[in-house]
Design a protein around this motif. Structure first.
Motif, short mmCIF file in Angstrom:
data_model
loop_
_atom_site.label_atom_id
_atom_site.label_comp_id
_atom_site.label_asym_id
_atom_site.label_seq_id
_atom_site.Cartn_x
_atom_site.Cartn_y
_atom_site.Cartn_z
N ASN A 200 0.82 -1.11 0.12
CA ASN A 200 0.27 0.05 0.01
C ASN A 200 0.82 1.14 0.02
OD1 ASN A 200 -1.54 2.21 1.20
ND2 ASN A 200 -3.08 0.87 1.20
N GLU A 225 2.10 1.84 -9.15
CA GLU A 225 0.93 2.59 -9.84
C GLU A 225 -0.01 3.23 -9.25
OE1 GLU A 225 0.95 3.31 -13.14
OE2 GLU A 225 2.76 2.13 -13.68
N MET A 226 0.32 4.55 -8.47
CA MET A 226 -0.65 5.20 -7.99
C MET A 226 -1.79 5.83 -8.66
SD MET A 226 1.32 6.80 -4.60
CE MET A 226 3.01 7.04 -4.91
N SER A 227 -2.95 5.99 -7.90
CA SER A 227 -4.01 6.62 -8.33
C SER A 227 -3.85 8.19 -8.03
CB SER A 227 -5.32 6.05 -8.00
OG SER A 227 -5.36 6.35 -6.65
N ALA A 228 -4.69 9.08 -8.57
CA ALA A 228 -4.48 10.54 -8.12
C ALA A 228 -5.21 10.48 -6.74
CB ALA A 228 -5.43 11.31 -9.28
N GLU A 229 -6.00 9.88 -6.43
CA GLU A 229 -6.47 9.75 -4.97
C GLU A 229 -5.53 9.37 -3.68
OE1 GLU A 229 -9.91 7.03 -3.89
OE2 GLU A 229 -10.53 8.31 -2.28
N GLU A 230 -4.70 8.32 -4.26
CA GLU A 230 -3.76 8.00 -3.37
C GLU A 230 -2.69 9.02 -3.17
OE1 GLU A 230 -3.56 3.09 -3.56
OE2 GLU A 230 -2.89 4.32 -5.25
N ALA A 269 0.17 13.94 -9.89
CA ALA A 269 -1.39 13.87 -9.68
C ALA A 269 -1.96 14.52 -11.05
CB ALA A 269 -2.11 14.41 -8.61
N VAL A 272 -0.75 11.51 -13.60
CA VAL A 272 -1.49 10.49 -13.24
C VAL A 272 -2.89 10.25 -13.88
CG1 VAL A 272 -2.33 8.68 -11.74
CG2 VAL A 272 -0.14 9.41 -11.43
N SER A 273 -3.53 11.57 -13.70
CA SER A 273 -4.99 11.96 -14.16
C SER A 273 -5.21 12.08 -15.58
CB SER A 273 -5.57 12.79 -13.42
OG SER A 273 -4.97 13.95 -13.55
N ARG A 274 -3.74 12.20 -16.34
CA ARG A 274 -3.73 12.65 -17.53
C ARG A 274 -4.67 14.06 -18.03
NH1 ARG A 274 -4.63 8.85 -22.25
NH2 ARG A 274 -3.30 10.46 -23.25
N LYS A 302 5.97 6.18 -17.40
CA LYS A 302 4.39 6.34 -18.13
C LYS A 302 4.61 5.94 -19.61
CE LYS A 302 1.35 6.90 -14.54
NZ LYS A 302 0.52 5.93 -14.18
#
Length: 326
Positions: A200, A225-230, A269, A272-274, A302
Protein backbone atom coordinates in the motif's frame (compact mmCIF):
# COMPACT_ATOMS: atom_id res chain seq x y z
CA UNK A 1 -25.87 11.32 10.11
CA UNK A 2 -24.92 14.58 11.79
CA UNK A 3 -27.68 17.16 11.95
CA UNK A 4 -26.70 20.65 12.97
CA UNK A 5 -30.25 22.01 13.49
CA UNK A 6 -29.32 24.78 11.08
CA UNK A 7 -28.09 28.04 12.56
CA UNK A 8 -30.58 28.07 15.44
CA UNK A 9 -29.30 27.85 18.99
CA UNK A 10 -30.43 24.92 21.13
CA UNK A 11 -31.26 25.68 24.76
CA UNK A 12 -30.95 23.00 27.44
CA UNK A 13 -31.15 22.96 31.24
CA UNK A 14 -29.12 20.61 33.47
CA UNK A 15 -30.56 18.81 36.49
CA UNK A 16 -28.99 21.34 38.87
CA UNK A 17 -30.40 24.29 36.91
CA UNK A 18 -27.42 25.32 34.76
CA UNK A 19 -28.51 26.88 31.48
CA UNK A 20 -26.79 25.60 28.33
CA UNK A 21 -26.94 27.46 25.03
CA UNK A 22 -25.60 25.25 22.22
CA UNK A 23 -24.66 26.76 18.87
CA UNK A 24 -24.67 23.76 16.50
CA UNK A 25 -23.32 25.70 13.53
CA UNK A 26 -20.18 26.55 15.54
CA UNK A 27 -20.18 23.22 17.42
CA UNK A 28 -19.74 24.92 20.76
CA UNK A 29 -21.81 26.02 23.72
CA UNK A 30 -21.98 28.61 26.51
CA UNK A 31 -22.79 27.40 30.03
CA UNK A 32 -24.61 29.74 32.43
CA UNK A 33 -24.10 28.98 36.13
CA UNK A 34 -26.13 31.16 38.53
CA UNK A 35 -27.15 33.22 35.48
CA UNK A 36 -23.51 34.07 34.70
CA UNK A 37 -21.66 32.75 31.65
CA UNK A 38 -18.95 30.31 32.68
CA UNK A 39 -15.38 31.22 31.66
CA UNK A 40 -12.94 28.30 31.28
CA UNK A 41 -9.22 28.09 30.68
CA UNK A 42 -8.29 26.68 27.25
CA UNK A 43 -4.52 27.20 27.27
CA UNK A 44 -1.79 29.12 29.09
CA UNK A 45 -3.12 32.62 29.65
CA UNK A 46 -6.22 32.12 27.47
CA UNK A 47 -9.82 31.81 28.58
CA UNK A 48 -13.15 31.59 26.75
CA UNK A 49 -16.89 31.34 27.29
CA UNK A 50 -17.26 29.16 24.18
CA UNK A 51 -16.70 25.50 25.03
CA UNK A 52 -16.38 22.80 22.37
CA UNK A 53 -19.21 20.27 22.25
CA UNK A 54 -17.96 16.68 21.82
CA UNK A 55 -19.34 15.13 18.65
CA UNK A 56 -18.49 11.42 18.86
CA UNK A 57 -18.87 8.77 16.14
CA UNK A 58 -18.69 5.05 16.96
CA UNK A 59 -17.57 2.77 14.13
CA UNK A 60 -17.88 -0.99 14.40
CA UNK A 61 -20.42 -3.75 13.65
CA UNK A 62 -21.54 -4.40 17.26
CA UNK A 63 -21.84 -0.93 18.80
CA UNK A 64 -25.23 0.00 20.26
CA UNK A 65 -25.87 3.58 21.29
CA UNK A 66 -27.39 4.34 24.68
CA UNK A 67 -28.12 7.93 23.62
CA UNK A 68 -30.35 9.10 20.75
CA UNK A 69 -28.22 9.48 17.62
CA UNK A 70 -27.79 12.75 15.71
CA UNK A 71 -29.35 14.64 18.65
CA UNK A 72 -27.80 16.93 21.25
CA UNK A 73 -28.08 15.34 24.68
CA UNK A 74 -26.89 16.19 28.21
CA UNK A 75 -24.66 13.64 29.97
CA UNK A 76 -23.23 13.54 33.48
CA UNK A 77 -20.13 15.60 34.22
CA UNK A 78 -18.17 14.51 37.31
CA UNK A 79 -15.00 16.25 38.41
CA UNK A 80 -14.17 17.41 34.90
CA UNK A 81 -15.00 14.12 33.15
CA UNK A 82 -18.09 13.48 31.05
CA UNK A 83 -19.34 9.91 30.67
CA UNK A 84 -20.79 8.83 27.30
CA UNK A 85 -22.72 5.53 27.56
CA UNK A 86 -22.83 2.78 24.94
CA UNK A 87 -23.13 -1.00 24.61
CA UNK A 88 -20.91 -3.41 22.73
CA UNK A 89 -21.64 -6.81 21.24
CA UNK A 90 -24.10 -9.11 22.97
CA UNK A 91 -23.15 -7.74 26.38
CA UNK A 92 -26.07 -5.77 27.86
CA UNK A 93 -23.87 -3.96 30.38
CA UNK A 94 -23.70 -0.20 30.12
CA UNK A 95 -20.20 0.93 29.17
CA UNK A 96 -18.80 4.44 29.25
CA UNK A 97 -16.25 6.53 27.44
CA UNK A 98 -14.90 9.28 29.68
CA UNK A 99 -13.75 12.53 28.08
CA UNK A 100 -12.21 15.57 29.76
CA UNK A 101 -14.43 18.61 30.31
CA UNK A 102 -13.42 22.04 31.61
CA UNK A 103 -16.93 23.02 32.74
CA UNK A 104 -18.05 22.97 36.37
CA UNK A 105 -21.66 22.23 35.39
CA UNK A 106 -23.23 18.94 36.49
CA UNK A 107 -24.10 17.96 32.90
CA UNK A 108 -22.64 18.76 29.48
CA UNK A 109 -23.98 18.43 25.91
CA UNK A 110 -22.73 15.75 23.52
CA UNK A 111 -23.88 14.27 20.24
CA UNK A 112 -23.24 10.70 19.07
CA UNK A 113 -23.58 8.76 15.82
CA UNK A 114 -22.70 5.19 14.84
CA UNK A 115 -21.75 3.29 11.69
CA UNK A 116 -20.98 -0.41 11.21
CA UNK A 117 -17.98 0.16 8.92
CA UNK A 118 -15.44 2.85 8.01
CA UNK A 119 -16.55 2.64 4.38
CA UNK A 120 -20.15 3.48 5.29
CA UNK A 121 -19.05 6.33 7.52
CA UNK A 122 -16.89 7.91 4.80
CA UNK A 123 -19.54 7.45 2.09
CA UNK A 124 -22.24 9.06 4.27
CA UNK A 125 -20.28 11.73 6.11
CA UNK A 126 -17.43 12.45 3.70
CA UNK A 127 -14.67 14.80 4.80
CA UNK A 128 -15.06 17.84 7.03
CA UNK A 129 -17.42 16.05 9.39
CA UNK A 130 -17.99 17.55 12.87
CA UNK A 131 -16.75 14.61 14.97
CA UNK A 132 -13.92 15.47 17.34
CA UNK A 133 -13.70 11.83 18.48
CA UNK A 134 -13.84 8.64 16.41
CA UNK A 135 -14.28 5.48 18.51
CA UNK A 136 -13.42 2.19 16.80
CA UNK A 137 -13.93 -1.43 17.70
CA UNK A 138 -10.63 -3.29 17.79
CA UNK A 139 -11.85 -5.46 14.90
CA UNK A 140 -11.72 -2.51 12.47
CA UNK A 141 -8.96 -3.11 9.91
CA UNK A 142 -5.80 -1.15 10.62
CA UNK A 143 -5.59 0.13 7.05
CA UNK A 144 -9.10 1.60 7.53
CA UNK A 145 -7.79 3.40 10.61
CA UNK A 146 -5.04 4.95 8.49
CA UNK A 147 -7.63 6.02 5.89
CA UNK A 148 -9.68 7.70 8.63
CA UNK A 149 -6.64 9.56 9.91
CA UNK A 150 -5.69 10.68 6.40
CA UNK A 151 -9.15 12.07 5.70
CA UNK A 152 -9.65 13.53 9.18
CA UNK A 153 -6.23 14.50 10.59
CA UNK A 154 -7.68 16.66 13.39
CA UNK A 155 -9.95 13.98 14.84
CA UNK A 156 -8.83 11.98 17.86
CA UNK A 157 -9.15 8.28 17.11
CA UNK A 158 -9.81 5.92 20.03
CA UNK A 159 -9.51 2.15 19.71
CA UNK A 160 -11.35 -0.05 22.19
CA UNK A 161 -9.05 -2.65 23.71
CA UNK A 162 -9.97 -5.48 26.04
CA UNK A 163 -12.79 -4.68 28.48
CA UNK A 164 -12.84 -0.90 28.90
CA UNK A 165 -16.15 -0.63 30.69
CA UNK A 166 -16.67 -0.14 34.42
CA UNK A 167 -20.17 -0.92 35.69
CA UNK A 168 -20.63 2.76 36.55
CA UNK A 169 -18.96 5.85 35.08
CA UNK A 170 -15.92 6.49 37.26
CA UNK A 171 -14.12 9.64 36.10
CA UNK A 172 -10.68 8.76 37.37
CA UNK A 173 -7.64 8.68 35.16
CA UNK A 174 -6.84 5.05 36.02
CA UNK A 175 -10.31 4.01 34.84
CA UNK A 176 -10.32 5.93 31.58
CA UNK A 177 -10.75 4.12 28.28
CA UNK A 178 -7.38 3.12 26.95
CA UNK A 179 -6.82 4.61 23.49
CA UNK A 180 -4.31 4.30 20.69
CA UNK A 181 -3.25 7.04 18.36
CA UNK A 182 -3.23 5.62 14.85
CA UNK A 183 0.39 5.65 13.76
CA UNK A 184 1.65 3.84 10.70
CA UNK A 185 4.96 3.02 12.37
CA UNK A 186 3.14 1.36 15.28
CA UNK A 187 1.05 -0.70 12.89
CA UNK A 188 4.15 -1.79 10.98
CA UNK A 189 5.89 -2.84 14.19
CA UNK A 190 2.88 -4.84 15.34
CA UNK A 191 2.45 -6.46 11.91
CA UNK A 192 5.99 -7.11 10.62
CA UNK A 193 6.01 -8.20 7.01
CA UNK A 194 2.27 -7.77 6.58
CA UNK A 195 1.78 -8.02 2.84
CA UNK A 196 -1.33 -5.86 2.70
CA UNK A 197 0.58 -2.93 4.21
CA UNK A 198 3.82 -3.34 2.26
CA UNK A 199 1.81 -3.19 -0.97
CA UNK A 200 0.00 0.00 0.00
CA UNK A 201 1.79 3.19 -1.15
CA UNK A 202 -0.13 5.47 1.24
CA UNK A 203 0.81 3.33 4.21
CA UNK A 204 4.45 3.19 3.08
CA UNK A 205 4.52 6.96 2.64
CA UNK A 206 3.28 7.45 6.21
CA UNK A 207 6.06 5.24 7.57
CA UNK A 208 8.81 6.88 5.48
CA UNK A 209 7.61 10.39 6.33
CA UNK A 210 7.50 9.63 10.05
CA UNK A 211 11.09 8.37 9.77
CA UNK A 212 11.99 11.42 7.60
CA UNK A 213 13.17 9.10 4.82
CA UNK A 214 12.27 11.56 2.09
CA UNK A 215 14.15 9.82 -0.73
CA UNK A 216 12.06 6.72 -0.12
CA UNK A 217 8.88 8.83 -0.27
CA UNK A 218 10.03 10.19 -3.62
CA UNK A 219 10.76 6.69 -4.93
CA UNK A 220 7.21 5.55 -4.19
CA UNK A 221 6.08 7.36 -7.35
CA UNK A 222 8.14 4.93 -9.38
CA UNK A 223 7.60 1.86 -7.21
CA UNK A 224 3.78 1.92 -7.35
CA UNK A 225 1.09 2.62 -9.92
CA UNK A 226 -0.63 5.18 -7.73
CA UNK A 227 -4.03 6.70 -8.40
CA UNK A 228 -4.57 10.45 -8.18
CA UNK A 229 -6.55 9.86 -4.95
CA UNK A 230 -3.66 7.97 -3.34
CA UNK A 231 -1.32 10.80 -4.30
CA UNK A 232 -3.65 13.30 -2.66
CA UNK A 233 -3.72 11.18 0.51
CA UNK A 234 0.07 11.39 0.67
CA UNK A 235 -0.10 15.14 0.07
CA UNK A 236 -2.31 15.37 3.18
CA UNK A 237 0.56 13.90 5.22
CA UNK A 238 3.02 16.28 3.58
CA UNK A 239 0.79 19.26 4.28
CA UNK A 240 0.60 18.41 7.98
CA UNK A 241 4.38 18.19 8.20
CA UNK A 242 4.91 21.43 6.27
CA UNK A 243 2.48 23.34 8.50
CA UNK A 244 4.14 21.78 11.57
CA UNK A 245 1.40 23.10 13.85
CA UNK A 246 2.95 21.33 16.84
CA UNK A 247 6.28 23.12 16.22
CA UNK A 248 8.36 19.94 16.09
CA UNK A 249 11.99 21.02 15.95
CA UNK A 250 13.08 17.95 13.97
CA UNK A 251 10.90 19.02 11.02
CA UNK A 252 12.37 22.52 10.65
CA UNK A 253 15.52 21.52 8.66
CA UNK A 254 13.37 19.47 6.26
CA UNK A 255 10.71 22.06 5.46
CA UNK A 256 12.15 23.10 2.07
CA UNK A 257 12.51 19.48 1.00
CA UNK A 258 8.95 18.75 2.10
CA UNK A 259 7.62 21.72 0.11
CA UNK A 260 9.39 20.44 -3.03
CA UNK A 261 8.12 16.94 -2.34
CA UNK A 262 4.57 18.25 -2.10
CA UNK A 263 5.01 20.08 -5.41
CA UNK A 264 6.33 16.88 -7.01
CA UNK A 265 3.30 14.94 -5.80
CA UNK A 266 0.92 17.73 -6.87
CA UNK A 267 2.27 17.67 -10.41
CA UNK A 268 2.38 13.87 -10.42
CA UNK A 269 -1.36 13.84 -9.79
CA UNK A 270 -1.79 15.89 -12.98
CA UNK A 271 0.26 13.34 -14.90
CA UNK A 272 -1.48 10.30 -13.43
CA UNK A 273 -4.94 11.71 -14.17
CA UNK A 274 -3.73 12.68 -17.68
CA UNK A 275 -5.09 16.19 -17.28
CA UNK A 276 -3.38 17.42 -20.43
CA UNK A 277 -4.62 21.03 -20.39
CA UNK A 278 -3.71 21.54 -16.72
CA UNK A 279 -0.25 20.00 -17.11
CA UNK A 280 0.48 22.02 -20.24
CA UNK A 281 -0.34 25.14 -18.22
CA UNK A 282 2.08 24.03 -15.47
CA UNK A 283 4.81 23.64 -18.07
CA UNK A 284 4.13 27.12 -19.42
CA UNK A 285 4.21 28.68 -15.93
CA UNK A 286 7.49 26.99 -15.12
CA UNK A 287 8.53 24.09 -12.89
CA UNK A 288 11.39 23.99 -10.39
CA UNK A 289 14.36 22.24 -12.11
CA UNK A 290 14.83 19.74 -9.28
CA UNK A 291 11.12 18.86 -9.30
CA UNK A 292 11.19 18.66 -13.11
CA UNK A 293 14.03 16.11 -13.03
CA UNK A 294 12.11 13.85 -10.63
CA UNK A 295 8.87 14.28 -12.55
CA UNK A 296 10.60 13.32 -15.80
CA UNK A 297 11.42 9.90 -14.30
CA UNK A 298 7.73 9.26 -13.61
CA UNK A 299 6.75 10.37 -17.11
CA UNK A 300 9.45 8.19 -18.69
CA UNK A 301 8.00 5.17 -16.91
CA UNK A 302 4.50 6.16 -18.03
CA UNK A 303 5.76 6.49 -21.62
CA UNK A 304 7.25 3.01 -21.56
CA UNK A 305 3.94 1.57 -20.32
CA UNK A 306 1.75 3.61 -22.72
CA UNK A 307 -1.13 1.62 -24.20
CA UNK A 308 -1.14 3.40 -27.55
CA UNK A 309 1.02 5.59 -29.77
CA UNK A 310 -0.89 8.77 -28.95
CA UNK A 311 -0.19 8.37 -25.23
CA UNK A 312 3.44 7.54 -25.91
CA UNK A 313 3.92 10.70 -28.00
CA UNK A 314 2.26 12.87 -25.36
CA UNK A 315 4.48 11.48 -22.60
CA UNK A 316 7.54 11.81 -24.82
CA UNK A 317 6.78 15.52 -25.42
CA UNK A 318 6.31 16.17 -21.70
CA UNK A 319 9.51 14.29 -20.88
CA UNK A 320 11.43 16.31 -23.46
CA UNK A 321 10.14 19.66 -22.19
CA UNK A 322 10.89 18.73 -18.58
CA UNK A 323 14.39 17.64 -19.58
CA UNK A 324 15.07 21.12 -20.96
CA UNK A 325 13.95 22.68 -17.65
CA UNK A 326 16.07 20.38 -15.49
Amino acid sequence: MFESSGSQDVELTTRSGCFVKVRPAKRNCIIYINNQPEVVKVSAGKTTMEQNVPFVVFIGPTFRMALPEATLHLVENRQGRIAIPYQLGSDDRQRFINLSCASASDEFPVQVQSYPTVKQFISREGEGHPYRYVVLEQSVERIDMVTLKVKNPDARILILKGDPAPSQPVPRKADELKADRVRATDIARSNPGAQEYSNNPVFNARIHLRNLELDRVKNLLNEFEMSAEEIEFIRTFLGLMIRNEQSKSELVPFREQLVKMDELYRLSARVVSRDQAAFEQELEQGIDPEVAADLAQLIARKRQAASNKEEEIQYWEWEYRLGKKS
